[in-house]
Design a protein around this motif. Structure first.
Motif, PDB file in Angstrom:
ATOM      1  N   THR A  34      -0.481  -8.387  20.114  1.00 16.77           N
ATOM      2  CA  THR A  34       0.793  -8.361  19.404  1.00 16.77           C
ATOM      3  C   THR A  34       1.039  -9.697  18.705  1.00 16.77           C
ATOM      4  O   THR A  34       1.518  -9.739  17.567  1.00 16.77           O
ATOM      5  N   ALA A  36      -1.258 -11.688  17.631  1.00 15.78           N
ATOM      6  CA  ALA A  36      -2.181 -11.690  16.483  1.00 15.78           C
ATOM      7  C   ALA A  36      -1.620 -10.854  15.334  1.00 15.78           C
ATOM      8  O   ALA A  36      -1.694 -11.248  14.163  1.00 15.78           O
ATOM      9  N   ALA A  37      -1.063  -9.704  15.672  1.00 18.45           N
ATOM     10  CA  ALA A  37      -0.491  -8.835  14.638  1.00 18.45           C
ATOM     11  C   ALA A  37       0.706  -9.503  13.955  1.00 18.45           C
ATOM     12  O   ALA A  37       0.896  -9.372  12.744  1.00 18.45           O
ATOM     13  N   GLN A  40      -0.534 -12.252  11.551  1.00 20.62           N
ATOM     14  CA  GLN A  40      -1.160 -11.719  10.344  1.00 20.62           C
ATOM     15  C   GLN A  40      -0.205 -10.888   9.505  1.00 20.62           C
ATOM     16  O   GLN A  40      -0.618 -10.300   8.503  1.00 20.62           O
ATOM     17  N   LYS A  42       1.131  -8.100  10.261  1.00 16.08           N
ATOM     18  CA  LYS A  42       0.919  -6.665  10.417  1.00 16.08           C
ATOM     19  C   LYS A  42       1.979  -6.030  11.309  1.00 16.08           C
ATOM     20  O   LYS A  42       2.060  -4.806  11.402  1.00 16.08           O
ATOM     21  N   TYR A  43       2.754  -6.850  11.970  1.00 19.21           N
ATOM     22  CA  TYR A  43       3.827  -6.350  12.822  1.00 19.21           C
ATOM     23  C   TYR A  43       4.993  -7.327  12.745  1.00 19.21           C
ATOM     24  O   TYR A  43       4.806  -8.538  12.854  1.00 19.21           O
TER      25      TYR A  43
END
Lengths: 70, 141
Positions: A34, A36-37, A40, A42-43
């Motif tokens: 999470t 990492a997301a 990036q 992405k979340y």
């Protein structure tokens, strides 16, 4: 141009003694994936999680996250 | 890959294999219907039990390798993924059941109706796993 949420978490982790994603995740209650997301883009984290992240690094919310054009 | 994503992959693959096998047997029995419908009740029960046993075994194996992660509650991203996939699967389930209700009024046999209901439940569940996996992969580093 559309705005999007960006962050400086990776840089903040580096300056905090090279904190790993797993360590940050452990401290804010999410998985490494999470984190990492989030890094990036992405979340998008909840407001509470965003505040927790800023608090851990001792910065303001708008120093950790930005709502701006690409 | 997180513990949860691994369990979803396992569930998806196991369900696809087992229920594809079961519904291939159903398809063979159509359109005349099976000689003994009770045979298919036992087949469906067996498929369900096999699915559960394999799911649980996989969870135990994954949990043994990552006990801390297995014991943790889903985090906010995982909850969002589960919620969105669950909502979509519920919609598919509802559409499928409405179609079965209409079909039953047009002369479907008991065998066809029961298996159509089972198929809709299985399809909704497989769709939920697939949607969760898609979301995990889309957000992966």
């Amino acid at each position: 141009m559309a705005k999007r949420l960006s962050n400086t978490i990776r840089a903040l982790r580096f300056h905090a003694g090279e904190m790993t994603q797993a360590e940050l995740g452990e401290r804010i209650g999410v998985t490494r994936q999470t984190v990492a997301a989030i890094e990036q883009g992405k979340y998008s984290p909840t407001l509470e999680t965003a505040f927790r992240i800023a608090d851990i690094f001792g910065v303001r919310l708008d120093e950790a996250f930005r709502w701006s054009e690409d | 890959m997180t513990f949860r994503e691994k369990t979803r992959w396992t569930a998806l693959i196991v369900d696809l294999i087992i229920w594809a096998w079961y519904f291939s047997r159903v398809a063979e029995a159509l359109p005349d219907g099976p000689a003994d419908e009770m045979d298919f009740l036992w087949l469906a029960a067996g498929a369900t039990v096999a699915t559960i046993i394999i799911h649980v075994a996989a969870i135990v194996v994954f949990a043994a390798r990552r006990p801390k992660e297995a014991g943790a509650s889903p985090d906010e991203r995982e909850r969002q993924i589960e919620r969105e996939a669950g909502n979509a699967a519920y919609t598919l389930l509802a559409i499928g059941l409405v179609n079965i209700i209409i079909g039953s009024y047009f002369g479907w046999t008991k065998f066809e109706t029961v298996n159509a209901v089972l198929a809709v439940f299985v399809f909704a569940e497989i769709s939920r796993y697939a949607l969760e996996i898609f979301a995990y992969r889309r957000m992966a580093a």
